[in-house]
Design a protein around this motif. Sequence first.
Motif, PDB file in Angstrom:
ATOM      1  N   ASP A  86       0.826  -1.206   0.000  1.00  0.00           N
ATOM      2  CA  ASP A  86       0.000   0.000   0.000  1.00  0.00           C
ATOM      3  C   ASP A  86       0.862   1.259   0.000  1.00  0.00           C
ATOM      4  N   GLU A  87       1.962   1.229   0.738  1.00  0.00           N
ATOM      5  CA  GLU A  87       2.867   2.380   0.747  1.00  0.00           C
ATOM      6  C   GLU A  87       3.506   2.574  -0.624  1.00  0.00           C
ATOM      7  N   LEU A  88       3.887   1.478  -1.263  1.00  0.00           N
ATOM      8  CA  LEU A  88       4.447   1.570  -2.618  1.00  0.00           C
ATOM      9  C   LEU A  88       3.413   2.069  -3.614  1.00  0.00           C
ATOM     10  N   ARG A  89       2.153   1.689  -3.420  1.00  0.00           N
ATOM     11  CA  ARG A  89       1.085   2.165  -4.309  1.00  0.00           C
ATOM     12  C   ARG A  89       0.980   3.679  -4.260  1.00  0.00           C
ATOM     13  N   VAL A  90       1.205   4.259  -3.079  1.00  0.00           N
ATOM     14  CA  VAL A  90       1.143   5.706  -2.928  1.00  0.00           C
ATOM     15  C   VAL A  90       2.308   6.375  -3.658  1.00  0.00           C
ATOM     16  N   LEU A  91       3.484   5.736  -3.594  1.00  0.00           N
ATOM     17  CA  LEU A  91       4.689   6.351  -4.133  1.00  0.00           C
ATOM     18  C   LEU A  91       4.897   6.119  -5.624  1.00  0.00           C
ATOM     19  N   SER A  92       4.302   5.092  -6.178  1.00  0.00           N
ATOM     20  CA  SER A  92       4.517   4.822  -7.596  1.00  0.00           C
ATOM     21  C   SER A  92       3.184   4.566  -8.285  1.00  0.00           C
ATOM     22  N   ALA A  93       3.177   4.740  -9.570  1.00  0.00           N
ATOM     23  CA  ALA A  93       1.943   4.597 -10.354  1.00  0.00           C
ATOM     24  C   ALA A  93       1.909   3.246 -11.063  1.00  0.00           C
ATOM     25  N   ASP A  94       2.309   2.192 -10.376  1.00  0.00           N
ATOM     26  CA  ASP A  94       2.328   0.866 -10.976  1.00  0.00           C
ATOM     27  C   ASP A  94       0.963   0.208 -10.790  1.00  0.00           C
ATOM     28  N   PRO A  95       0.226  -0.053 -11.889  1.00  0.00           N
ATOM     29  CA  PRO A  95      -1.099  -0.675 -11.745  1.00  0.00           C
ATOM     30  C   PRO A  95      -1.029  -2.111 -11.226  1.00  0.00           C
ATOM     31  N   GLY A  96       0.109  -2.755 -11.362  1.00  0.00           N
ATOM     32  CA  GLY A  96       0.265  -4.109 -10.844  1.00  0.00           C
ATOM     33  C   GLY A  96       0.207  -4.157  -9.327  1.00  0.00           C
ATOM     34  N   LEU A  97       0.566  -3.058  -8.680  1.00  0.00           N
ATOM     35  CA  LEU A  97       0.525  -3.010  -7.217  1.00  0.00           C
ATOM     36  C   LEU A  97      -0.911  -3.025  -6.702  1.00  0.00           C
ATOM     37  N   ASP A  98      -1.838  -2.425  -7.462  1.00  0.00           N
ATOM     38  CA  ASP A  98      -3.243  -2.435  -7.052  1.00  0.00           C
ATOM     39  C   ASP A  98      -3.782  -3.866  -7.026  1.00  0.00           C
ATOM     40  N   ALA A  99      -3.505  -4.608  -8.081  1.00  0.00           N
ATOM     41  CA  ALA A  99      -3.967  -5.994  -8.156  1.00  0.00           C
ATOM     42  C   ALA A  99      -3.304  -6.843  -7.069  1.00  0.00           C
ATOM     43  N   ALA A 100      -2.015  -6.614  -6.849  1.00  0.00           N
ATOM     44  CA  ALA A 100      -1.297  -7.368  -5.824  1.00  0.00           C
ATOM     45  C   ALA A 100      -1.873  -7.072  -4.444  1.00  0.00           C
ATOM     46  N   ALA A 101      -2.189  -5.808  -4.178  1.00  0.00           N
ATOM     47  CA  ALA A 101      -2.755  -5.442  -2.880  1.00  0.00           C
ATOM     48  C   ALA A 101      -4.104  -6.129  -2.665  1.00  0.00           C
ATOM     49  N   GLU A 102      -4.914  -6.202  -3.703  1.00  0.00           N
ATOM     50  CA  GLU A 102      -6.208  -6.871  -3.577  1.00  0.00           C
ATOM     51  C   GLU A 102      -6.038  -8.371  -3.327  1.00  0.00           C
ATOM     52  N   GLN A 103      -5.080  -8.991  -4.015  1.00  0.00           N
ATOM     53  CA  GLN A 103      -4.824 -10.423  -3.802  1.00  0.00           C
ATOM     54  C   GLN A 103      -4.313 -10.683  -2.393  1.00  0.00           C
ATOM     55  N   LEU A 104      -3.412  -9.815  -1.917  1.00  0.00           N
ATOM     56  CA  LEU A 104      -2.894  -9.964  -0.554  1.00  0.00           C
ATOM     57  C   LEU A 104      -4.012  -9.795   0.471  1.00  0.00           C
ATOM     58  N   ALA A 105      -4.870  -8.795   0.260  1.00  0.00           N
ATOM     59  CA  ALA A 105      -5.980  -8.565   1.187  1.00  0.00           C
ATOM     60  C   ALA A 105      -6.917  -9.772   1.210  1.00  0.00           C
ATOM     61  N   ALA A 106      -7.151 -10.385   0.054  1.00  0.00           N
ATOM     62  CA  ALA A 106      -8.015 -11.567  -0.007  1.00  0.00           C
ATOM     63  C   ALA A 106      -7.403 -12.734   0.765  1.00  0.00           C
ATOM     64  N   GLN A 107      -6.098 -12.927   0.650  1.00  0.00           N
ATOM     65  CA  GLN A 107      -5.436 -14.017   1.370  1.00  0.00           C
ATOM     66  C   GLN A 107      -5.456 -13.781   2.882  1.00  0.00           C
ATOM     67  N   VAL A 108      -5.215 -12.545   3.303  1.00  0.00           N
ATOM     68  CA  VAL A 108      -5.245 -12.233   4.736  1.00  0.00           C
ATOM     69  C   VAL A 108      -6.656 -12.443   5.276  1.00  0.00           C
ATOM     70  N   THR A 109      -7.657 -12.026   4.510  1.00  0.00           N
ATOM     71  CA  THR A 109      -9.046 -12.219   4.927  1.00  0.00           C
ATOM     72  C   THR A 109      -9.371 -13.708   5.046  1.00  0.00           C
ATOM     73  N   ARG A 110      -8.886 -14.509   4.103  1.00  0.00           N
ATOM     74  CA  ARG A 110      -9.120 -15.956   4.150  1.00  0.00           C
ATOM     75  C   ARG A 110      -8.495 -16.578   5.397  1.00  0.00           C
ATOM     76  N   LEU A 111      -7.287 -16.142   5.737  1.00  0.00           N
ATOM     77  CA  LEU A 111      -6.577 -16.736   6.870  1.00  0.00           C
ATOM     78  C   LEU A 111      -7.095 -16.244   8.222  1.00  0.00           C
TER      79      LEU A 111
END
Length: 137
Positions: free
Chosen positions: A44-69
């Motif tokens: 999330d911090e990297l998403r703020v600092l850079s405009a990489d759209p791949g970070l948005d998808a990665a953040a959503e996948q990470l959030a889904a895994q944390v929610t599952r666990l």
Amino acid sequence: MYEPIRTKSVHALADPGDFPHRSREEELDIQLAGHLAALLAVTDELRVLSADPGLDAAAEQLAAQVTRLRGLSPARVAVGSVAAAIHEPHLSALHQRAHALAGRALVVAASRADTAAAILAAQRMDAHAAGHFAGAA
């Protein structure tokens, strides 16, 4: 001459039924969720600092895994709420930290045989290794 001891000794071992125990799988779930949540915070911090759209998808996948666990969604920082000045050494350090966190998550995911989390952690390791070297160049 001496009065017998009437109370239990403070040095006596506790009854095993006195406190809850977690299984190895539960402990690994807790560790994996913690590593993925820390990786999500750095992402999330990297998403703020850079405009990489791949970070948005990665953040959503990470959030889904944390929610599952964990069974509940992780606390997250809104992208617009952090004031950021892009500084290349800072980006490089964040990528390096994210790479290390993803590596820890990969080790725990592999030990608990969680294929989805292991694949996600390996992908994040690759992405952050590339980001670290791109920032260092």
